[in-house]
Design a protein around this motif. Structure first.
Motif, mmCIF file in Angstrom:
data_model
loop_
_atom_site.group_PDB
_atom_site.id
_atom_site.type_symbol
_atom_site.label_atom_id
_atom_site.label_comp_id
_atom_site.label_asym_id
_atom_site.label_seq_id
_atom_site.Cartn_x
_atom_site.Cartn_y
_atom_site.Cartn_z
ATOM 1 N N ARG A 164 0.828 -1.210 0.000
ATOM 2 C CA ARG A 164 0.000 0.000 0.000
ATOM 3 C C ARG A 164 0.862 1.260 0.000
ATOM 4 O O ARG A 164 0.554 2.240 -0.690
ATOM 5 C CB ARG A 164 -0.911 0.004 1.222
ATOM 6 N N ALA A 258 -14.363 1.514 7.339
ATOM 7 C CA ALA A 258 -14.057 2.063 6.017
ATOM 8 C C ALA A 258 -14.850 1.255 4.992
ATOM 9 O O ALA A 258 -14.671 0.041 4.882
ATOM 10 C CB ALA A 258 -12.567 1.984 5.714
ATOM 11 N N THR A 260 -15.723 -0.306 1.591
ATOM 12 C CA THR A 260 -14.907 -0.750 0.453
ATOM 13 C C THR A 260 -15.813 -1.442 -0.556
ATOM 14 O O THR A 260 -17.027 -1.241 -0.560
ATOM 15 C CB THR A 260 -13.769 -1.678 0.931
ATOM 16 N N TRP A 280 -14.989 -2.650 5.990
ATOM 17 C CA TRP A 280 -13.989 -3.027 6.986
ATOM 18 C C TRP A 280 -14.427 -2.388 8.305
ATOM 19 O O TRP A 280 -14.697 -1.186 8.357
ATOM 20 C CB TRP A 280 -12.608 -2.490 6.604
ATOM 21 N N VAL A 312 -5.818 -1.490 6.633
ATOM 22 C CA VAL A 312 -6.943 -1.294 5.708
ATOM 23 C C VAL A 312 -7.558 0.092 5.856
ATOM 24 O O VAL A 312 -8.210 0.600 4.930
ATOM 25 C CB VAL A 312 -8.036 -2.376 5.897
ATOM 26 N N PHE A 313 -7.370 0.730 7.020
ATOM 27 C CA PHE A 313 -7.943 2.058 7.256
ATOM 28 C C PHE A 313 -7.013 3.179 6.785
ATOM 29 O O PHE A 313 -7.420 4.336 6.728
ATOM 30 C CB PHE A 313 -8.249 2.248 8.744
ATOM 31 N N SER A 316 -7.951 6.325 4.340
ATOM 32 C CA SER A 316 -9.406 6.487 4.195
ATOM 33 C C SER A 316 -9.767 7.966 4.136
ATOM 34 O O SER A 316 -9.089 8.814 4.717
ATOM 35 C CB SER A 316 -10.131 5.836 5.375
ATOM 36 N N TYR A 324 -14.645 6.173 3.515
ATOM 37 C CA TYR A 324 -14.390 5.201 2.453
ATOM 38 C C TYR A 324 -12.908 4.832 2.446
ATOM 39 O O TYR A 324 -12.048 5.688 2.677
ATOM 40 C CB TYR A 324 -14.766 5.786 1.090
ATOM 41 N N ALA A 325 -12.620 3.565 2.165
ATOM 42 C CA ALA A 325 -11.234 3.103 2.065
ATOM 43 C C ALA A 325 -10.543 3.771 0.886
ATOM 44 O O ALA A 325 -11.185 4.256 -0.039
ATOM 45 C CB ALA A 325 -11.192 1.585 1.925
ATOM 46 N N GLN A 329 -6.906 0.234 -1.766
ATOM 47 C CA GLN A 329 -7.496 -0.802 -0.927
ATOM 48 C C GLN A 329 -8.787 -1.314 -1.560
ATOM 49 O O GLN A 329 -9.027 -2.522 -1.627
ATOM 50 C CB GLN A 329 -7.776 -0.251 0.466
ATOM 51 N N ASP A 333 -9.614 -5.120 -2.977
ATOM 52 C CA ASP A 333 -10.739 -5.868 -2.418
ATOM 53 C C ASP A 333 -11.701 -6.318 -3.509
ATOM 54 O O ASP A 333 -12.193 -7.454 -3.502
ATOM 55 C CB ASP A 333 -11.481 -5.002 -1.392
#
Length: 361
Positions: A164, A258, A260, A280, A312-313, A316, A324-325, A329, A333
């Protein structure tokens, strides 16, 4: 039909290369249409920069000379360099790489450069304009000898954080910078970068600082190695009042979450109406209880996923009161989501390529 060569003429070649060519041409012969044949390979002149030359003949006796390059192993980074060699004017015919096994990413790199390939598991792509012939067939999806080699994967929370960071930032980072940013040991970061370098997903100055990141290819590789279900614990729920009601109430929640999947992807690259919202969230059961969601095994319109890592956050953003992510990410997903998720992931990836200034920091 011409016979397959014994390769006695290629005494200056390595023994393993002789074996690979011999076995590879047998695979090719089995794939050829009726009346086509492979002649006896000859040791190629040094100026041609390939290992061997072999005649491929059509039923009408029209013949083309194939330039054969044998490799005991070929990763994407080495394939990129090999393509430059095989594109030289001195190569006397359509080039074909033969190896025991060629990974999907290596095959994609070769075919994208119009270089034919063939591995001993049956993966083959050969395109010849005259006499006209096109063969493409699948073999093994994984290396039969993989159990004898170290793991080569981006699966896991630490690898995900590194990926990421590389995708989301325009400025390439060094090992120490990545280690500090992701809070991961520099030794592990270095090993991941070595893998990415080998797979031609990044370019480095020697073995040091990153020069360039092929972030679309890296994102796809990460999604492949670490699909959505491997990165958290998913629970399915039904919101009887519909997704709009759920999103409105989620915006008022103090939970860390978040959005996704399709719902988030549509905010960047609108597609068909969303039927399944993926979120998430740290404590799915508690949030479900507070929002009055019903746990179901079938007919769900919500997928709440408790992440294995808080990465994952990262990145955001809030829009209309909803978190929102980050696009990277969301795309990863979607690419491994059920239903039309992969197609939506590709659409989002296309938006990301066209709008880098809007999301890469």
């Amino acid at each position: 039909m011409p016979r397959i060569a014994s390769l006695h003429v290629a005494r200056n070649m390595q023994f393993k290369d002789n074996i690979i060519i011999r076995e590879g041409l047998r695979v090719l012969q089995r794939r050829l249409p009726k009346g086509w044949g492979v002649g006896e390979p000859e040791l190629a002149p040094a100026r041609s920069r390939v290992d061997a030359l072999v005649e491929l003949s059509a039923p009408d006796q029209c013949v083309v000379l194939l330039a054969i390059e044998a490799k005991t192993r070929l990763d994407p980074k080495a394939a990129r360099a090999l393509v430059e060699v095989l594109s030289a004017p001195s190569v006397p015919g359509p080039p074909v790489v033969i190896a025991p096994y060629l990974s999907e990413s290596t095959r994609a790199l070769l075919s994208g450069s119009e270089v034919g390939y063939l591995d001993l598991t049956g993966n083959i792509r050969l395109s010849v304009s005259r006499p006209g012939l096109f063969i493409e067939a699948p073999g093994a999806h994984v290396d039969p000898e993989r159990e004898n080699r170290p793991a080569r994967s981006l699966k896991g929370a630490k690898a995900g954080r590194i990926v990421r960071a590389l995708i989301d930032r325009k400025q390439p980072l060094g090992v120490r910078e990545l280690a500090a940013l992701t809070k991961i040991d520099a030794g592990y970061v270095s090993r991941v970068l070595t893998l990415l370098d080998t797979e031609a997903l990044i370019r480095r100055v020697g073995h040091g600082r990153i020069q360039e990141v092929d972030w679309p290819a890296l994102l796809k590789r990460w999604a492949q190695d670490a699909p959505l279900e491997s990165r958290g614990h998913a629970r399915t729920y039904l919101e009887p009042r519909g997704l709009s009601s759920f999103v409105a109430r989620l915006a008022q929640s103090d939970a860390r979450y978040a959005v996704t999947g399709s719902l988030a992807g549509a905010t960047f690259a609108p597609t068909a109406p969303t039927r399944l919202a993926t979120v998430w969230i740290q404590d799915a059961a508690e949030v479900a209880s507070r929002l009055g969601l019903r746990a179901v095994d079938a007919g769900a319109n919500l997928l709440l996923v408790e992440p294995g890592d808080e990465g994952v956050f990262e990145g955001s953003s809030q829009r209309d009161g909803v978190w929102y992510a980050a696009p990277s990410q969301v795309a990863a997903d979607l690419l491994t989501s059920p239903g039309r998720g992969p197609a939506e992931g590709e659409a989002l990836l296309g938006w990301m390529v066209a709008n880098e200034e809007d999301w890469r920091r």
